[in-house]
Design a protein around this motif. Structure first.
Motif, PDB file in Angstrom:
ATOM      1  N   ARG A 121       0.829  -1.194   0.000  1.00 15.97           N
ATOM      2  CA  ARG A 121       0.000   0.000   0.000  1.00 15.97           C
ATOM      3  C   ARG A 121       0.868   1.249   0.000  1.00 15.97           C
ATOM      4  NH1 ARG A 121      -3.784  -0.720   5.036  1.00 15.97           N
ATOM      5  NH2 ARG A 121      -1.748  -1.148   5.950  1.00 15.97           N
ATOM      6  N   SER A 122       0.268   2.347  -0.445  1.00 17.66           N
ATOM      7  CA  SER A 122       0.969   3.619  -0.414  1.00 17.66           C
ATOM      8  C   SER A 122       1.119   4.075   1.023  1.00 17.66           C
ATOM      9  CB  SER A 122       0.181   4.669  -1.211  1.00 17.66           C
ATOM     10  OG  SER A 122      -0.021   4.224  -2.530  1.00 17.66           O
ATOM     11  N   PRO A 123       2.216   4.787   1.349  1.00 19.56           N
ATOM     12  CA  PRO A 123       2.426   5.254   2.732  1.00 19.56           C
ATOM     13  C   PRO A 123       1.306   6.171   3.193  1.00 19.56           C
ATOM     14  CG  PRO A 123       4.433   5.444   1.419  1.00 19.56           C
ATOM     15  CD  PRO A 123       3.338   5.111   0.468  1.00 19.56           C
ATOM     16  N   GLN A 124       0.584   5.730   4.205  1.00 10.95           N
ATOM     17  CA  GLN A 124      -0.548   6.512   4.695  1.00 10.95           C
ATOM     18  C   GLN A 124      -0.097   7.812   5.350  1.00 10.95           C
ATOM     19  OE1 GLN A 124      -3.827   5.704   4.190  1.00 10.95           O
ATOM     20  NE2 GLN A 124      -2.908   4.133   2.873  1.00 10.95           N
ATOM     21  N   SER A 125       1.112   7.829   5.917  1.00  4.50           N
ATOM     22  CA  SER A 125       1.576   9.042   6.591  1.00  4.50           C
ATOM     23  C   SER A 125       1.752  10.197   5.614  1.00  4.50           C
ATOM     24  CB  SER A 125       2.903   8.754   7.304  1.00  4.50           C
ATOM     25  OG  SER A 125       3.886   8.306   6.374  1.00  4.50           O
ATOM     26  N   ILE A 126       2.219   9.898   4.404  1.00  2.00           N
ATOM     27  CA  ILE A 126       2.394  10.956   3.395  1.00  2.00           C
ATOM     28  C   ILE A 126       1.039  11.482   2.935  1.00  2.00           C
ATOM     29  CG2 ILE A 126       3.324  11.472   1.113  1.00  2.00           C
ATOM     30  CD1 ILE A 126       5.445   9.318   1.596  1.00  2.00           C
ATOM     31  N   VAL A 127       0.121  10.569   2.645  1.00  2.00           N
ATOM     32  CA  VAL A 127      -1.224  10.972   2.206  1.00  2.00           C
ATOM     33  C   VAL A 127      -1.907  11.776   3.303  1.00  2.00           C
ATOM     34  CG1 VAL A 127      -3.490  10.139   1.502  1.00  2.00           C
ATOM     35  CG2 VAL A 127      -1.427   8.983   0.669  1.00  2.00           C
ATOM     36  N   ARG A 128      -1.767  11.332   4.558  1.00  2.00           N
ATOM     37  CA  ARG A 128      -2.393  12.040   5.677  1.00  2.00           C
ATOM     38  C   ARG A 128      -1.832  13.446   5.830  1.00  2.00           C
ATOM     39  NH1 ARG A 128      -0.765   8.962   9.394  1.00  2.00           N
ATOM     40  NH2 ARG A 128      -2.272   7.319   8.919  1.00  2.00           N
ATOM     41  N   GLU A 129      -0.513  13.582   5.638  1.00  2.00           N
ATOM     42  CA  GLU A 129       0.130  14.893   5.748  1.00  2.00           C
ATOM     43  C   GLU A 129      -0.393  15.855   4.678  1.00  2.00           C
ATOM     44  OE1 GLU A 129       4.553  16.874   5.005  1.00  2.00           O
ATOM     45  OE2 GLU A 129       4.405  14.768   5.582  1.00  2.00           O
ATOM     46  N   VAL A 130      -0.579  15.370   3.464  1.00  2.00           N
ATOM     47  CA  VAL A 130      -1.086  16.211   2.374  1.00  2.00           C
ATOM     48  C   VAL A 130      -2.533  16.618   2.632  1.00  2.00           C
ATOM     49  CG1 VAL A 130      -1.691  16.221  -0.077  1.00  2.00           C
ATOM     50  CG2 VAL A 130       0.514  15.278   0.667  1.00  2.00           C
ATOM     51  N   ILE A 131      -3.336  15.681   3.122  1.00  2.00           N
ATOM     52  CA  ILE A 131      -4.749  15.988   3.390  1.00  2.00           C
ATOM     53  C   ILE A 131      -4.875  16.990   4.535  1.00  2.00           C
ATOM     54  CG2 ILE A 131      -6.922  15.022   4.232  1.00  2.00           C
ATOM     55  CD1 ILE A 131      -6.288  12.479   2.684  1.00  2.00           C
ATOM     56  N   GLN A 132      -4.078  16.814   5.562  1.00  2.00           N
ATOM     57  CA  GLN A 132      -4.164  17.714   6.717  1.00  2.00           C
ATOM     58  C   GLN A 132      -3.582  19.090   6.418  1.00  2.00           C
ATOM     59  OE1 GLN A 132      -2.190  15.519   9.833  1.00  2.00           O
ATOM     60  NE2 GLN A 132      -3.998  14.210  10.244  1.00  2.00           N
ATOM     61  N   GLY A 133      -2.477  19.127   5.688  1.00  2.00           N
ATOM     62  CA  GLY A 133      -1.818  20.412   5.426  1.00  2.00           C
ATOM     63  C   GLY A 133      -2.288  21.104   4.175  1.00  2.00           C
ATOM     64  N   GLY A 134      -2.855  20.362   3.243  1.00  4.06           N
ATOM     65  CA  GLY A 134      -3.351  20.962   2.001  1.00  4.06           C
ATOM     66  C   GLY A 134      -2.246  21.370   1.046  1.00  4.06           C
ATOM     67  N   GLN A 135      -1.015  20.877   1.251  1.00  5.43           N
ATOM     68  CA  GLN A 135       0.120  21.225   0.402  1.00  5.43           C
ATOM     69  C   GLN A 135       0.621  19.979  -0.325  1.00  5.43           C
ATOM     70  OE1 GLN A 135       1.256  24.384  -0.036  1.00  5.43           O
ATOM     71  NE2 GLN A 135      -0.415  25.050   1.345  1.00  5.43           N
ATOM     72  N   SER A 136       1.020  20.179  -1.593  1.00  7.17           N
ATOM     73  CA  SER A 136       1.547  19.068  -2.382  1.00  7.17           C
ATOM     74  C   SER A 136       2.909  18.641  -1.856  1.00  7.17           C
ATOM     75  CB  SER A 136       1.674  19.476  -3.848  1.00  7.17           C
ATOM     76  OG  SER A 136       0.421  19.855  -4.373  1.00  7.17           O
ATOM     77  N   VAL A 137       3.229  17.369  -2.075  1.00  7.60           N
ATOM     78  CA  VAL A 137       4.522  16.818  -1.673  1.00  7.60           C
ATOM     79  C   VAL A 137       5.189  16.184  -2.887  1.00  7.60           C
ATOM     80  CG1 VAL A 137       5.669  14.994  -0.339  1.00  7.60           C
ATOM     81  CG2 VAL A 137       3.936  16.440   0.743  1.00  7.60           C
ATOM     82  N   MET A 138       6.468  16.539  -3.126  1.00  3.46           N
ATOM     83  CA  MET A 138       7.256  15.900  -4.175  1.00  3.46           C
ATOM     84  C   MET A 138       8.612  15.541  -3.595  1.00  3.46           C
ATOM     85  SD  MET A 138       8.336  17.217  -8.001  1.00  3.46           S
ATOM     86  CE  MET A 138       9.432  18.516  -7.404  1.00  3.46           C
ATOM     87  N   SER A 139       9.079  14.345  -3.863  1.00  2.00           N
ATOM     88  CA  SER A 139      10.397  13.920  -3.386  1.00  2.00           C
ATOM     89  C   SER A 139      11.110  13.176  -4.504  1.00  2.00           C
ATOM     90  CB  SER A 139      10.267  13.017  -2.156  1.00  2.00           C
ATOM     91  OG  SER A 139      11.547  12.611  -1.699  1.00  2.00           O
TER      92      SER A 139
END
Length: 448
Positions: free
Chosen positions: A13-31
């Motif tokens: 599964r995709s890392p839930q912590s990353i998805v949760r961080e994006v949903i809570q903060g409303g900011q995109s993540v790129m690595s």
């Protein structure tokens, strides 16, 4: 979305912590290299799944974060660029619009279905008074019905209407709703005998999208549409045992699931059921659940057949004639003398519905302002006189003796008595001849 090689374990599964961080903060993540990214050094899933390149953008619907779109790659570093991030954000914007439009369309369809059912009910009830005084009649049976309606409407208890077809069960169900505290809520009617079991279940409880072939969208059932109002289950005795089991749960717990769904839905609804069947016999035959019968029969209300309330026929006939003529846009017609007597002598196997239909047909087919016996097209042909072989009623020799015996004989008494008898004879002759003066005169032996 993520990279999956052939043969790779698809349970990853995709890392839930990353998805949760994006949903809570409303900011995109790129690595570009998640394994070396300080933000994810403590992420067990990034390490365990060997995730290298990551893109995750929020899904924003009307300034509300409804989810996220996540993409990763587990074989290459520096796979995603700013251009890819911009594209995914633009895609997320379009996806959000599509999801919102789909949600609004679903709500619109549900509202349209609800309004369609309400309009259908209103069309059936148009021009019909829906209060206690619409139970026409002055007999003891009508008084009992009106009393029972008041009791049935006062609370949330289930009501079971019983009686022959055409005796007015549907009208009484509507009146119960209209005089109850739920009068401002919906009144939803469902004929339990109108559809096969599979369709009846979907109509009553609704279904989820994809529940069966052709279920291209979610549909609300009648119980859900009747929330905060009343549902009228007509011909309840015709439902299958499988649906009876589901109905029992709704009656007891006021909850159900849509077909193909897992979410338990609560509904606040008053249930009125009706049947013209012998339920006790159906229970003995195993075609109706005894426990459901007891749950429905909290407030029983039996509608008497028209043959048991013949005193109400004149008022009912007058009511229907006015209503039908108003609906047809014509002047109110009148019954020929003697027709009401035939009405009273007829048994009316179709009850009030047959009386209304019979009058409607006669009004349409009649000429002039008077509805004659001939306009009923042989309806009363099978009615035989009370004494078919007795012939005319003989004149009793002492017809006036009881009256004359109590009179004071004066010079004016002869003219007064004869005038009264003459008037009664003429009225009777006119009635028996259908209001035709020439025929009445002939029967009285009077020349014109």
């Amino acid at each position: 979305m993520r990279n999956i090689n052939e043969g790779e374990n698809e349970s990853k599964r995709s890392p839930q912590s990353i998805v949760r961080e994006v949903i809570q903060g409303g900011q995109s993540v790129m690595s570009a290299d998640a394994r070396a990214d300080a933000r994810f050094v403590e992420s067990e899933s990034v390490i365990a799944e060997n995730i290298l390149s990551i893109l995750c953008v929020p899904l924003i619907i009307k300034e509300r974060i409804a989810g996220a779109i996540y993409v990763d790659h587990r074989q290459a570093r520096h796979l995603f660029s700013q251009k890819d991030l911009n594209f995914l954000e633009a895609f997320a914007d379009q996806a959000a619009i599509a999801i919102e439009n789909a949600r609004l369309y679903e709500e619109l369809e549900e509202a349209r279905t609800r309004l369609s059912l309400e309009n259908e009910s209103l069309r059936r009830e148009v021009l019909v008074e829906k209060h206690l005084d619409s139970v026409v009649g002055q007999s003891e049976a009508v008084a009992k019905i009106q009393f029972s309606i008041r009791k049935a409407a006062s609370g949330n208890s289930t009501v079971l209407l019983r009686g022959e077809s055409g005796s007015g069960k549907g009208l009484v169900a509507r009146i119960i709703h209209n005089v109850s505290p739920r009068r401002n809520g919906p009144f939803i009617k469902f004929n339990c005998a109108a559809l096969p079991e599979t369709l009846a279940e979907s109509e009553l409880f609704g279904h989820e999208k994809g529940a069966f072939t052709g279920a291209d969208r979610r549909k609300l059932g009648r119980f859900e549409l009747a929330n905060n109002g009343t549902i009228f289950l007509d011909e309840i005795g015709k439902v299958t045992l499988a649906i009876q089991a589901k109905l029992l749960r709704v009656v007891e717990d006021k909850e159900f699931e849509r077909v193909g769904g897992t979410q338990t839905i609560k509904t606040d609804v008053k249930i009125i059921a009706a049947t013209n069947l012998d339920i006790e016999r159906a229970i003995d035959q195993g075609t109706f659940r005894e426990d459901l019968y007891y749950r429905l029969n909290i407030i029983p209300l039996v509608m008497p057949p028209l043959r048991d309330r013949k005193d109400d026929i004149p008022l009912l006939a007058e009511h229907f004639i006015r209503k039908i003529c108003r609906d047809l846009g014509i002047e109110t017609k009148h019954l020929e003398p003697g027709v009401l007597d035939l009405f009273v002598r007829y048994n009316w196997p179709g009850n009030i519905r047959e009386l209304e239909a019979t009058l409607h047909r006669a009004i349409v087919m009649s000429n002039g302002d008077t509805i004659t016996r001939n306009d009923f097209y042989g309806l009363f042909g099978d009615i035989v006189p009370a004494s078919p072989d007795a012939g005319p009623v003989p004149m009793p020799g002492s017809l006036l003796n009881p009256v004359i015996g109590k009179m004071d004989i004066t010079s004016d008494i002869y003219d007064e008595v004869m005038s009264s008898v003459d008037r009664q004879l003429i009225e009777r002759a006119l009635e028996s001849s259908g209001g035709r003066i020439r025929e009445a005169a002939r029967r009285l032996g009077l020349a014109r």
